[in-house]
Write a protein that holds these residues in place. Sequence first.
Motif, PDB file in Angstrom:
ATOM      1  N   MET B  55       0.992  -1.530   0.048  1.00 36.26           N
ATOM      2  CA  MET B  55      -0.030   0.101   0.111  1.00 36.26           C
ATOM      3  C   MET B  55       0.841   0.632  -0.003  1.00 36.26           C
ATOM      4  O   MET B  55       0.149   2.772  -0.258  1.00 36.26           O
ATOM      5  CB  MET B  55      -0.770  -0.500   1.024  1.00 36.26           C
ATOM      6  N   GLY B  56       2.249   0.868  -0.215  1.00 36.47           N
ATOM      7  CA  GLY B  56       3.199   2.493   0.107  1.00 36.47           C
ATOM      8  C   GLY B  56       2.468   3.159   1.286  1.00 36.47           C
ATOM      9  O   GLY B  56       3.151   3.821   1.312  1.00 36.47           O
ATOM     10  N   LEU B  57       2.456   2.505   2.302  1.00 33.59           N
ATOM     11  CA  LEU B  57       2.444   3.238   3.754  1.00 33.59           C
ATOM     12  C   LEU B  57       3.539   3.494   4.585  1.00 33.59           C
ATOM     13  O   LEU B  57       3.549   3.774   5.706  1.00 33.59           O
ATOM     14  CB  LEU B  57       1.149   2.140   4.229  1.00 33.59           C
ATOM     15  N   HIS B  58       4.638   3.525   3.988  1.00 31.70           N
ATOM     16  CA  HIS B  58       6.303   3.827   5.043  1.00 31.70           C
ATOM     17  C   HIS B  58       6.789   4.748   4.767  1.00 31.70           C
ATOM     18  O   HIS B  58       6.521   5.295   3.325  1.00 31.70           O
ATOM     19  CB  HIS B  58       6.519   2.133   4.904  1.00 31.70           C
ATOM     20  N   GLU B  82       3.651   9.328  -3.713  1.00 28.29           N
ATOM     21  CA  GLU B  82       3.078   9.406  -2.957  1.00 28.29           C
ATOM     22  C   GLU B  82       1.043   9.811  -3.899  1.00 28.29           C
ATOM     23  O   GLU B  82       0.582   9.283  -3.594  1.00 28.29           O
ATOM     24  CB  GLU B  82       3.648  10.461  -1.648  1.00 28.29           C
ATOM     25  N   ALA B  83       1.365  10.178  -4.228  1.00 30.08           N
ATOM     26  CA  ALA B  83       0.369  10.978  -5.170  1.00 30.08           C
ATOM     27  C   ALA B  83      -1.068   9.914  -5.792  1.00 30.08           C
ATOM     28  O   ALA B  83      -2.028   9.823  -5.300  1.00 30.08           O
ATOM     29  CB  ALA B  83       0.774  11.989  -6.467  1.00 30.08           C
ATOM     30  N   ARG B  84       0.240   9.042  -6.336  1.00 26.47           N
ATOM     31  CA  ARG B  84      -0.647   7.606  -6.800  1.00 26.47           C
ATOM     32  C   ARG B  84      -1.339   6.931  -6.612  1.00 26.47           C
ATOM     33  O   ARG B  84      -2.187   6.215  -6.072  1.00 26.47           O
ATOM     34  CB  ARG B  84       0.346   7.212  -7.771  1.00 26.47           C
ATOM     35  N   PHE B  85      -0.558   6.755  -5.153  1.00 29.47           N
ATOM     36  CA  PHE B  85      -0.555   5.652  -4.287  1.00 29.47           C
ATOM     37  C   PHE B  85      -2.250   6.164  -3.803  1.00 29.47           C
ATOM     38  O   PHE B  85      -2.895   5.287  -3.365  1.00 29.47           O
ATOM     39  CB  PHE B  85       0.259   5.214  -2.994  1.00 29.47           C
ATOM     40  N   ALA B  86      -2.592   7.297  -3.536  1.00 31.11           N
ATOM     41  CA  ALA B  86      -3.122   7.769  -2.856  1.00 31.11           C
ATOM     42  C   ALA B  86      -4.607   7.413  -3.836  1.00 31.11           C
ATOM     43  O   ALA B  86      -5.608   8.187  -3.117  1.00 31.11           O
ATOM     44  CB  ALA B  86      -3.451   9.660  -2.245  1.00 31.11           C
ATOM     45  N   GLN B  87      -4.274   8.147  -4.778  1.00 32.55           N
ATOM     46  CA  GLN B  87      -5.430   7.569  -5.541  1.00 32.55           C
ATOM     47  C   GLN B  87      -5.964   6.244  -5.858  1.00 32.55           C
ATOM     48  O   GLN B  87      -6.803   6.050  -6.177  1.00 32.55           O
ATOM     49  CB  GLN B  87      -5.328   7.485  -6.641  1.00 32.55           C
ATOM     50  N   LEU B  88      -4.898   4.933  -5.192  1.00 30.21           N
ATOM     51  CA  LEU B  88      -5.539   3.986  -5.092  1.00 30.21           C
ATOM     52  C   LEU B  88      -5.611   3.290  -3.927  1.00 30.21           C
ATOM     53  O   LEU B  88      -6.752   2.409  -4.150  1.00 30.21           O
ATOM     54  CB  LEU B  88      -3.522   3.065  -6.051  1.00 30.21           C
ATOM     55  N   ARG B  89      -5.364   4.106  -3.067  1.00 25.19           N
ATOM     56  CA  ARG B  89      -6.141   3.526  -2.016  1.00 25.19           C
ATOM     57  C   ARG B  89      -7.059   4.431  -1.673  1.00 25.19           C
ATOM     58  O   ARG B  89      -7.943   4.769  -1.717  1.00 25.19           O
ATOM     59  CB  ARG B  89      -5.603   4.207  -0.321  1.00 25.19           C
ATOM     60  N   GLY B  90      -7.767   3.315  -1.407  1.00 23.02           N
ATOM     61  CA  GLY B  90      -9.301   2.929  -1.424  1.00 23.02           C
ATOM     62  C   GLY B  90     -10.547   2.684  -2.118  1.00 23.02           C
ATOM     63  O   GLY B  90     -11.641   2.186  -2.266  1.00 23.02           O
ATOM     64  N   THR B  91      -9.132   2.827  -3.722  1.00 18.02           N
ATOM     65  CA  THR B  91     -10.446   2.518  -4.692  1.00 18.02           C
ATOM     66  C   THR B  91      -9.799   1.003  -5.398  1.00 18.02           C
ATOM     67  O   THR B  91     -11.000   0.107  -5.508  1.00 18.02           O
ATOM     68  CB  THR B  91      -9.827   3.896  -5.938  1.00 18.02           C
ATOM     69  N   LYS B  92      -8.547   1.025  -5.578  1.00 21.27           N
ATOM     70  CA  LYS B  92      -8.694  -0.525  -6.488  1.00 21.27           C
ATOM     71  C   LYS B  92      -8.169  -1.026  -4.530  1.00 21.27           C
ATOM     72  O   LYS B  92      -8.004  -2.197  -5.168  1.00 21.27           O
ATOM     73  CB  LYS B  92      -6.611  -0.225  -6.859  1.00 21.27           C
ATOM     74  N   MET B  93      -7.230  -1.253  -3.924  1.00 18.63           N
ATOM     75  CA  MET B  93      -6.720  -1.664  -2.312  1.00 18.63           C
ATOM     76  C   MET B  93      -7.168  -1.204  -1.306  1.00 18.63           C
ATOM     77  O   MET B  93      -7.322   0.123  -0.946  1.00 18.63           O
ATOM     78  CB  MET B  93      -5.273  -2.215  -2.547  1.00 18.63           C
TER      79      MET B  93
ATOM     80  N   ARG C 222      -4.321  12.774   1.606  1.00 16.02           N
ATOM     81  CA  ARG C 222      -2.933  12.820   1.381  1.00 16.02           C
ATOM     82  C   ARG C 222      -2.838  14.045   2.578  1.00 16.02           C
ATOM     83  O   ARG C 222      -3.787  14.126   4.010  1.00 16.02           O
ATOM     84  CB  ARG C 222      -2.516  14.339   0.242  1.00 16.02           C
ATOM     85  N   ASN C 223      -1.390  14.133   2.584  1.00 10.46           N
ATOM     86  CA  ASN C 223      -0.592  14.659   3.625  1.00 10.46           C
ATOM     87  C   ASN C 223      -0.749  15.839   4.347  1.00 10.46           C
ATOM     88  O   ASN C 223      -1.412  16.327   5.871  1.00 10.46           O
ATOM     89  CB  ASN C 223       0.962  14.796   3.711  1.00 10.46           C
ATOM     90  N   GLY C 224      -1.269  17.064   3.610  1.00 13.66           N
ATOM     91  CA  GLY C 224      -2.059  17.456   4.303  1.00 13.66           C
ATOM     92  C   GLY C 224      -3.398  17.869   5.163  1.00 13.66           C
ATOM     93  O   GLY C 224      -3.387  18.317   6.140  1.00 13.66           O
ATOM     94  N   ARG C 225      -3.974  17.401   3.626  1.00 12.43           N
ATOM     95  CA  ARG C 225      -5.892  16.658   4.860  1.00 12.43           C
ATOM     96  C   ARG C 225      -5.161  16.439   5.775  1.00 12.43           C
ATOM     97  O   ARG C 225      -6.167  16.149   7.571  1.00 12.43           O
ATOM     98  CB  ARG C 225      -6.069  15.957   3.999  1.00 12.43           C
ATOM     99  N   VAL C 226      -4.648  15.319   5.921  1.00 11.23           N
ATOM    100  CA  VAL C 226      -4.173  14.162   7.268  1.00 11.23           C
ATOM    101  C   VAL C 226      -4.168  15.376   8.548  1.00 11.23           C
ATOM    102  O   VAL C 226      -4.111  15.441   9.151  1.00 11.23           O
ATOM    103  CB  VAL C 226      -3.209  13.527   6.931  1.00 11.23           C
ATOM    104  N   LEU C 227      -2.248  15.730   7.937  1.00  5.55           N
ATOM    105  CA  LEU C 227      -2.369  16.867   9.897  1.00  5.55           C
ATOM    106  C   LEU C 227      -3.255  17.919   9.216  1.00  5.55           C
ATOM    107  O   LEU C 227      -4.057  17.555  10.838  1.00  5.55           O
ATOM    108  CB  LEU C 227      -1.859  17.540   8.413  1.00  5.55           C
ATOM    109  N   ILE C 228      -4.560  18.473   8.351  1.00  4.04           N
ATOM    110  CA  ILE C 228      -5.009  19.274   9.137  1.00  4.04           C
ATOM    111  C   ILE C 228      -6.332  18.644  10.118  1.00  4.04           C
ATOM    112  O   ILE C 228      -7.210  19.423  10.683  1.00  4.04           O
ATOM    113  CB  ILE C 228      -5.449  20.541   8.332  1.00  4.04           C
ATOM    114  N   VAL C 229      -6.665  17.765   9.335  1.00  6.17           N
ATOM    115  CA  VAL C 229      -8.791  17.351   9.452  1.00  6.17           C
ATOM    116  C   VAL C 229      -8.436  16.116  10.810  1.00  6.17           C
ATOM    117  O   VAL C 229      -8.982  16.205  11.723  1.00  6.17           O
ATOM    118  CB  VAL C 229      -8.856  16.521   7.820  1.00  6.17           C
ATOM    119  N   HIS C 230      -7.451  15.549  10.646  1.00 10.92           N
ATOM    120  CA  HIS C 230      -7.773  14.336  11.084  1.00 10.92           C
ATOM    121  C   HIS C 230      -6.224  14.438  12.879  1.00 10.92           C
ATOM    122  O   HIS C 230      -6.203  14.353  14.074  1.00 10.92           O
ATOM    123  CB  HIS C 230      -6.323  12.603  10.194  1.00 10.92           C
TER     124      HIS C 230
END
Lengths: 284, 336, 313
Positions: B55-58, B82-93, C222-230
Motif C-alpha cells: 500500500m506504500g504506507l511506509h 505518494e500521489a498515485r498511491f493516494a489515488q489507489l488507496r481506497g479505490t483499488k486496494m 493526502r498529507n495536508g488533509r491528514v494533518l489538518i483534518v485528522h
Amino acid sequence: MSATSVAAPSLRRPEWLNLSASLSLSFLFIIFVMAILGPMFLGNGNELNSTMRLKPPSAEAWFGTDNLGRDVFVRTVSGARNSVVVGLCTAVLVLLIGGLLGVIAGYFRWADMVLMRFADGLMAIPGILLAIALVSILGGGLVTVIIAISVPEIPRTARLLRSVVLTIRELPFVMASVSLGSSTPKIIVQHILPNAVGALMVQTTYVCAAAVLSEAALSFLGVGTPPDVPSWGNVIASGKDYFRLAPWIIAFPGIMLSILVLSINILGDQLRDQLDPRLTKRRP
Amino acid sequence: MTQPFLSVRNLSVSFGPNGEAQVVRNVSFDLEAGKTLCIVGESGSGKSVTATSLMGLHPAASTHITADRMELDGIDLLSCDEARFAQLRGTKMAMIFQDPMSSLNPALTIGFQLREAVFLHENLSREEQDARVLDVLRRVRIPDAERRMTSYPHELSGGMRQRVMIAMALICRPKLLIADEPTTALDVTVQAQILWLLGELQREFGTAIIFITHDLGVVAEIGDEVAVMYAGTLVEKGSALDIFDHPAHGYTAGLLSATAEFHPGKAASKRLVEIPGSLPQFGHRVQGCAFADRCAYVAPTCRERTPEWREVHPKHVASCDQPIGPHVAEHQEHSI
Amino acid sequence: MQSFIIKRLLSVIPVVFIVLTTVFLLLHIGPGDPAALIAGENASRTQIEEIRQRLMLDRPLLEQFLIYLRNVTSLNFGESVYSGFPVGMLILQRVEPTALLALYTMTISVLISIPMGVWAAWRAGTTLDRTLVIASVIGFSVPVFVIGYALVDLFALRLRWFPVQGYKPLSGGFLASVTSLTLPAVTLAFLFSALLARITRATMLEVLSEDYIRTARAKGARNGRVLIVHALKNIGVPVVTVIGTSFAALLGGVVITESVFNIPGMGRLTVDAILNRDYPVVQGVLITFSFVLIGINLLVDLSYALFDPRVRQ
C-alpha cells in the motif's frame, strides 16, 4: 525481565558523547566550582571604590564596575553561590515534601481528593507573588527565600508524583503484590518508589531550574537576598538604573544566569529522554 | 497466460537510513481475483510489513523497497509515487488493521470518516455520499445505521468498530482488501462473525483478500492459498488444504503441531508441541536456512547453503532442502 | 455534558475557598505581630494600635476570617494602609495595562508557537525541528528580565523603534498603546511561546504516530488533509491545557516585565504593596490574580468538550 520490575525504568548507559549533555555538565561544573571557591578567594566584591565607578570591562575589572565602584566580575562569581545554594536546597525541599505528598495522594484515595484541592488552590496564586508575600511576612534571609520559593513549587511536584504513582499502581506486578498480601509500606518502598525515581529525578532538575530563576526574580525585585550578599538577581537589580550607561552590570550576571538555567534544563531533558517515558503517561 | 490479479516477485524491505535492518527478504506470491491468501507467521516475521509495503504506507525517507515486480491489476506499484498511491488507496486496494479501537479517529464521527472514504475519490453530492455510507453500513450488518452515522468511535463496541473499518475499506469497492490480523483483538464469537462477514462481502463484491494472521484456525476457515513466513522470508506456499494435510517445511509442521486439538470423546488430546528457540536477531544474516537451529528435521547441509524452492506437490512449494514427505508427516502424527 | 459543566463549576468552590483562606492566613503565619508588620519598623506604639483597630486585628481569628469572607463576597477589599484609597479602585486603575499586556503576549505566542510546533513535529528530525527544540529550551531558560533588557538595548536604545519604557493608555490611541506594549509583550512571549511550542510539538508527534493517522492515509487522504483534518483536532486538549497552566507563569512574568519596563500595572502594584506592607492591597491583588487564573483554567476545562467528544457524554 524479573517479575517484580517489568516496567522499571533503567538509566541507560549515559551517552557521554552527547554534545549538549556534556556541555551542560561542563558549565554546571564550572559554576559549581565558582560557587565554592569564588567567595573564598575573591571575597564578596563589596569593596567600594569611588574612583572606579561605572567603568567598562577592562584588564583590571573583567566585567567592569558598577555605580559604587564594585567589581562586577567578583560580584558575579560570588553570586554563583547564592544561586547554587538556593537551587539545590529548594529542589531537595520540594522533592521531599512534594514527593511525599504526591505519593500519598496517589496511593490513598481519601488523601487524593483533599490534597489535590489544596494543590489546586495553591497553584491558583501566581508563584512569584506568593513567594514575595511569604518573604515579606517571614522576613528576609536565605532560609526564608528558600521556603518562599519552595511553597509554590510543592503542589506541582506533588501533582506529578501523584500521577506517576497512579500509573504504577495499576501495573500488574503491583496488583499481584497486593493480592499476595504485601503490606502497604512494603509495596510503596519496594515497588512504587523505585519506579518513580526516574520521574522524580527529572522533575527535580526542572524544580532546580525554576528555583534559580525565582530567586533571581525575587532579588531583582528587591525582595530576595539582602543587597550586601551578592546574588545574580540583585547585581542585575543594582544595574537597573544605569542600564544605558553601564549595560555590563546587567549583561554578565544575566548571561551567567541564563547559562546555568539552560544547562540544568538541558540536563533534565536528556535525563527524561533516557528514562522510560511510559511511566509518566497515564493510560486511560 | 493471463497475469494473476496481484503479482509480487522478490519483494525486499529494509529500514534505516542505510537500509541496515532488512525486515522482508525476497518474498514472492500471486493472488487471483476474488480469492483469499493467508499470510501466516509469528510476530516479527515481516508479514505486516509486506502488506503495508504493497500500500506504500511506509515513510519513504527511511524505507527501502525493492522488488522485481509488484503489480496489481496491471498497475505497476513499484513506480507509484505518494500521489498515485493516494489515488489507489481506497479505490483499488484497501487495508484494515488489527486494533479497531485505535484505528478510528476519536474526534470525528463515524459518518464523517465513512463519507471521507467516498469523497476523497468520488465527486458525489452530500446526499449521495450519505446514501453510500448507509448502504455499506447495512451491508456490514450494523444495526440502526442512521443513528450510528452521528456516533463517535468510543460509543461503539469492538466488533462494531471493526465492521465500520471494513465498511470504510470497501465503500469504494476496491478489488483487493488487505486485512492485517483484524480479528486478533476481538473475542472469539465476534471473530467468527467478522470472518463470516468478510466471506459474504467477498462473494458479493468479488474482492481478493490478503489475510494476515498467526492463527491457523482462521486460515482453516477462510484461506484458499497460504503463504508461511519466517524471519522475513517465505518458507512455504500452497493451497490451504495441501499445507494443512502435507506440510513440507519444518516450520509449518511445527506451527501445526503447536495447535491445540480438541477431540470430543477421546481421553487425551495431542500434546502441545512447541518450537524450541526463538527468532534470529533482526537483520542478522544467517548462513544456510534461517530456521535450521529450531527445525526438528534439520540435516547438516541445511546450515551450509540457502535452501532452494522445491515443488513438493503441484502448486505447493517449500524453501527447504529436506522437505517433509507425506510419509514422514504421517509417521510424525502417530508417534506423538 | 451538562453534568460535566456543573461538576466542573462546582469544583471551583473549594479551590476558591482555599485561595481565600491562604491569602487570609498569609498575614498571620509570620512570627511577629501582624499589626506591627504592617506598620513598619519605625512605627510608634500608637500607630501600631491604630492599624490594629482599623484592620480589626484585635478580634479573634475566626471572627476576622468571617468578616473577611463577607467583605470579599461583596467585593469590598478595604482601603490601602499606605494611601487610604479603596483597594478596589486602585486595582481598577491598574488593570488595563496588565490585561492588555497579557492578551497581547498570548496572541503573539499562540499565533507563533502552535503552527511552529505542528510544523516541527511534521518535519521531525530535520534541522528546522532541532532548531525549534533548542530555541524553546532557551526561551524558558533565559530569565524574563534578561530578555527584556536585551530587547530594550537593541530595539529601543539602538534602533529606536520602540520606547524604552512606560505605558500609553488606550485612551491616548490604540496604536500608541500597542506600540508601548510591544517590547514587553515580545519579552514575555519568549517564555510563553517556548512552553507552548514544546507541548504542541510533543503532542503532535504522539498524535502522528497513532493508528488512526495510518487509517486516514490508507483511505487515500493526502498529507495536508491528514494533518489538518485528522491530527489537529486531537492535539486540542493538551495544548489548551498547557495554555491554562502556563498562564500562571505568564502572570509571574508580567510582574517582572512591568518592573523592567516601568509599566504602571497590577504587577507593580502588588510588588510595591508588598514592599510597603500594604496588606489590604496585597490581599486584594492576590485574590484578583487568583480568580483570573481560576477563571482561565475553568474555560480551559470547559473547552475540552469542543475537542474531545468523549467528554460530552
